[in-house]
Design an enzyme around this catalytic site. Structure first.
Site, PDB file in Angstrom:
ATOM      1  N   ARG A  88      13.072  28.877  36.276  1.00  0.00           N
ATOM      2  CA  ARG A  88      12.168  28.509  35.185  1.00  0.00           C
ATOM      3  C   ARG A  88      11.017  27.638  35.688  1.00  0.00           C
ATOM      4  O   ARG A  88       9.893  27.757  35.221  1.00  0.00           O
ATOM      5  CB  ARG A  88      12.977  27.789  34.099  1.00  0.00           C
ATOM      6  CG  ARG A  88      12.196  27.419  32.870  1.00  0.00           C
ATOM      7  CD  ARG A  88      13.105  26.779  31.812  1.00  0.00           C
ATOM      8  NE  ARG A  88      14.013  27.735  31.195  1.00  0.00           N
ATOM      9  CZ  ARG A  88      15.336  27.729  31.329  1.00  0.00           C
ATOM     10  NH1 ARG A  88      15.915  26.813  32.080  1.00  0.00           N
ATOM     11  NH2 ARG A  88      16.077  28.624  30.724  1.00  0.00           N
ATOM     12  N   TYR A  89      11.296  26.739  36.612  1.00  0.00           N
ATOM     13  CA  TYR A  89      10.293  25.831  37.176  1.00  0.00           C
ATOM     14  C   TYR A  89      10.023  26.229  38.621  1.00  0.00           C
ATOM     15  O   TYR A  89      10.919  26.708  39.315  1.00  0.00           O
ATOM     16  CB  TYR A  89      10.793  24.388  37.127  1.00  0.00           C
ATOM     17  CG  TYR A  89      11.112  23.880  35.743  1.00  0.00           C
ATOM     18  CD1 TYR A  89      10.100  23.462  34.882  1.00  0.00           C
ATOM     19  CD2 TYR A  89      12.427  23.811  35.300  1.00  0.00           C
ATOM     20  CE1 TYR A  89      10.397  22.988  33.614  1.00  0.00           C
ATOM     21  CE2 TYR A  89      12.731  23.341  34.032  1.00  0.00           C
ATOM     22  CZ  TYR A  89      11.712  22.932  33.192  1.00  0.00           C
ATOM     23  OH  TYR A  89      12.009  22.466  31.938  1.00  0.00           O
ATOM     24  N   ARG A  92      12.511  24.662  41.601  1.00  0.00           N
ATOM     25  CA  ARG A  92      13.964  24.578  41.493  1.00  0.00           C
ATOM     26  C   ARG A  92      14.517  25.779  40.727  1.00  0.00           C
ATOM     27  O   ARG A  92      13.833  26.375  39.905  1.00  0.00           O
ATOM     28  CB  ARG A  92      14.402  23.276  40.828  1.00  0.00           C
ATOM     29  CG  ARG A  92      13.773  23.000  39.479  1.00  0.00           C
ATOM     30  CD  ARG A  92      13.786  21.480  39.234  1.00  0.00           C
ATOM     31  NE  ARG A  92      13.238  21.084  37.951  1.00  0.00           N
ATOM     32  CZ  ARG A  92      11.937  20.898  37.719  1.00  0.00           C
ATOM     33  NH1 ARG A  92      11.047  21.130  38.679  1.00  0.00           N
ATOM     34  NH2 ARG A  92      11.515  20.491  36.542  1.00  0.00           N
ATOM     35  N   CYS A 101      35.087  26.761  32.893  1.00  0.00           N
ATOM     36  CA  CYS A 101      35.015  25.306  32.734  1.00  0.00           C
ATOM     37  C   CYS A 101      36.423  24.743  32.627  1.00  0.00           C
ATOM     38  O   CYS A 101      37.371  25.449  32.274  1.00  0.00           O
ATOM     39  CB  CYS A 101      34.240  24.927  31.472  1.00  0.00           C
ATOM     40  SG  CYS A 101      32.490  25.335  31.492  1.00  0.00           S
ATOM     41  N   CYS A 105      33.386  22.972  25.363  1.00  0.00           N
ATOM     42  CA  CYS A 105      32.784  22.089  24.373  1.00  0.00           C
ATOM     43  C   CYS A 105      32.375  22.915  23.157  1.00  0.00           C
ATOM     44  O   CYS A 105      31.823  24.005  23.298  1.00  0.00           O
ATOM     45  CB  CYS A 105      31.560  21.389  24.962  1.00  0.00           C
ATOM     46  SG  CYS A 105      31.909  20.492  26.485  1.00  0.00           S
ATOM     47  N   CYS A 108      28.544  23.880  23.071  1.00  0.00           N
ATOM     48  CA  CYS A 108      27.954  24.369  24.325  1.00  0.00           C
ATOM     49  C   CYS A 108      26.884  25.427  24.072  1.00  0.00           C
ATOM     50  O   CYS A 108      27.093  26.375  23.311  1.00  0.00           O
ATOM     51  CB  CYS A 108      29.048  24.948  25.208  1.00  0.00           C
ATOM     52  SG  CYS A 108      28.435  25.636  26.762  1.00  0.00           S
ATOM     53  N   ARG A 110      25.995  27.590  26.174  1.00  0.00           N
ATOM     54  CA  ARG A 110      26.407  28.830  26.834  1.00  0.00           C
ATOM     55  C   ARG A 110      27.772  29.279  26.318  1.00  0.00           C
ATOM     56  O   ARG A 110      28.495  30.002  27.010  1.00  0.00           O
ATOM     57  CB  ARG A 110      26.451  28.639  28.357  1.00  0.00           C
ATOM     58  CG  ARG A 110      25.073  28.399  28.979  1.00  0.00           C
ATOM     59  CD  ARG A 110      25.083  28.549  30.492  1.00  0.00           C
ATOM     60  NE  ARG A 110      23.761  28.299  31.025  1.00  0.00           N
ATOM     61  CZ  ARG A 110      23.428  27.219  31.742  1.00  0.00           C
ATOM     62  NH1 ARG A 110      24.338  26.306  32.025  1.00  0.00           N
ATOM     63  NH2 ARG A 110      22.195  27.043  32.182  1.00  0.00           N
ATOM     64  N   ASP A 269      21.139  21.860  21.167  1.00  0.00           N
ATOM     65  CA  ASP A 269      20.515  23.182  21.205  1.00  0.00           C
ATOM     66  C   ASP A 269      20.929  24.035  20.008  1.00  0.00           C
ATOM     67  O   ASP A 269      21.940  23.765  19.341  1.00  0.00           O
ATOM     68  CB  ASP A 269      20.906  23.904  22.498  1.00  0.00           C
ATOM     69  CG  ASP A 269      20.333  23.221  23.724  1.00  0.00           C
ATOM     70  OD1 ASP A 269      19.111  23.029  23.769  1.00  0.00           O
ATOM     71  OD2 ASP A 269      21.123  22.877  24.631  1.00  0.00           O
ATOM     72  N   ASP A 306      15.229  21.154  24.937  1.00  0.00           N
ATOM     73  CA  ASP A 306      15.076  22.378  25.727  1.00  0.00           C
ATOM     74  C   ASP A 306      14.557  23.452  24.779  1.00  0.00           C
ATOM     75  O   ASP A 306      15.284  23.928  23.899  1.00  0.00           O
ATOM     76  CB  ASP A 306      16.420  22.796  26.319  1.00  0.00           C
ATOM     77  CG  ASP A 306      16.330  23.089  27.798  1.00  0.00           C
ATOM     78  OD1 ASP A 306      15.294  23.624  28.210  1.00  0.00           O
ATOM     79  OD2 ASP A 306      17.284  22.783  28.530  1.00  0.00           O
ATOM     80  N   LYS A 313      12.106  21.945  29.253  1.00  0.00           N
ATOM     81  CA  LYS A 313      12.367  20.680  28.569  1.00  0.00           C
ATOM     82  C   LYS A 313      11.061  19.959  28.244  1.00  0.00           C
ATOM     83  O   LYS A 313      10.135  19.949  29.058  1.00  0.00           O
ATOM     84  CB  LYS A 313      13.230  19.770  29.440  1.00  0.00           C
ATOM     85  CG  LYS A 313      14.631  20.269  29.682  1.00  0.00           C
ATOM     86  CD  LYS A 313      15.409  19.274  30.528  1.00  0.00           C
ATOM     87  CE  LYS A 313      16.807  19.789  30.798  1.00  0.00           C
ATOM     88  NZ  LYS A 313      16.799  20.977  31.679  1.00  0.00           N
TER      89      LYS A 313
END
Length: 346
Positions: A88-89, A92, A101, A105, A108, A110, A269, A306, A313
């Site tokens: 995206r950037y 990085r 995981c 959560c 989450c 995702r 999100d 985000d 972000k």
């Protein structure tokens, strides 16, 4: 012998964490979004609706899908040049090394994909590393998933060695809940894997409430810090968990005591079924205003959103500065009082 994680509604009911009268609706929730509560987080839950329980225990409200909610709320897929990689950037990339995981959560972003396929298959990992190797603008690789620290120390060391062989990569960042939710994994072998010869390795710990910091979790953070690994944190602003200035102040002070710098406070999100967790942006800004006056800058994270669609972000700080003329500003302090300020004309 260590206890297994809790992964079913029936196990939650037996543990006294869920109401047997809600079994049918909770099974519907579990069919949509997986359940996994690690032994450490089972220990940390004081009551089902507290700041830890609300994060990990299924809730019938998760079946309420709002029209603005999205399966891919931050746009990972829109910026994926090869499977398992998000670019995206310019400098990085995010490498989704696993979809597993240690805990799942309830908020989450995702949550639609975690737990599906385990590790990134070797052909896809090789393609992702090849993309990184032929893109010299990439200086940092962020390992996420899932949670990259569910992998064995041997696999992590092997991956870091492959990244270290790419000359233009300077830094590897782990985004992980493991130091808090499964601290026993931070053993000598894992610490050794996180200390390569050339690359800088940082660990960003996801934690949302001070109650998550068990004795074992604090010891794991100490092992990381004592090994010279820089520690940051990221927190999600969650109604019913931490959407309160005093609760967040307690968390951020606790992190600093454990040598973890608060890094990001994420606005929740637009993941499907998470509306009961979300505050308004205005509420979040008011909480940040209240924090700014009561904790030091070392404790204070950046409050960010985000953007949906993969646009990255953006900071959500309140407007402290108002330009009123050439070189003239009105600036609001942490108490809300306004002050005149003269600057260079322009």
């Amino acid at each position: 012998m260590s206890q297994p994680p809790i992964t079913t509604v029936s196990a939650l009911i037996r543990a006294g964490l869920s109401d047997a009268g809600q079994a049918d609706v909770l099974e519907q929730v579990a069919a949509e979004f997986r359940i996994r509560v690690s032994p450490a987080m089972r220990e940390a839950v004081g009551s089902p609706g507290d700041g830890v329980g609300a994060q990990f225990l299924p809730d019938p409200r998760e079946l309420e899908i709002r029209p603005e909610e999205l399966a891919d709320p931050i746009g990972d897929a829109a910026f994926s040049p090869t499977p398992g990689l998000t670019h995206r950037y310019p400098d990085r990339v995010i490498l989704h090394i696993t979809k597993t995981c240690a805990v799942y959560c309830r908020f989450c972003f995702r949550r639609e994909v975690v737990g599906e396929d385990g590790r990134l298959p070797e052909p896809e990992l090789a393609a992702a590393l090849d993309y990184i190797a032929r893109t010299p603008a990439i200086r940092e690789v962020i390992l996420t998933g899932g949670d990259p620290m569910v992998l064995s120390a041997r696999r992590i060391a092997a991956l870091i060695a492959r990244l270290e062989a790419i000359a233009h990569v300077d830094m590897v960042r782990f985004h992980s809940r493991i130091p808090v939710v499964a601290p026993e994994r931070l053993d000598a072998a894992m610490l050794a894997a996180l200390r390569p010869e050339r690359l800088a390795v940082w660990v960003v710990v996801h934690i949302n409430h001070a109650q998550e910091l068990t004795e074992a979790g604090r010891a794991a953070l100490a092992r990381l810090a004592d090994a010279g690994i820089p520690l940051l944190s990221q927190t999600v602003l969650l109604k019913g968990v931490n959407a309160d200035a005093e609760v967040l102040a307690d968390l951020f002070r606790a992190l600093i005591r454990n040598r973890v710098k608060p890094y990001y406070l994420h606005h929740c999100d637009l993941a499907r079924g998470t509306g009961h967790f979300r505050t308004s942006i205005a509420e979040g800004q008011a909480i940040m205003d209240a924090l700014r006056g009561r904790i030091s800058g070392t404790c204070l994270p950046s409050y960010v959103l985000d953007l949906p669609g993969g646009h990255g972000k953006v900071p959500l700080g309140p407007g402290h500065v108002q330009k009123v003329g050439p070189g003239r500003y009105r600036i609001r302090d942490w108490r809300g009082q306004m002050h005149d300020y003269r600057d260079l004309d322009g």
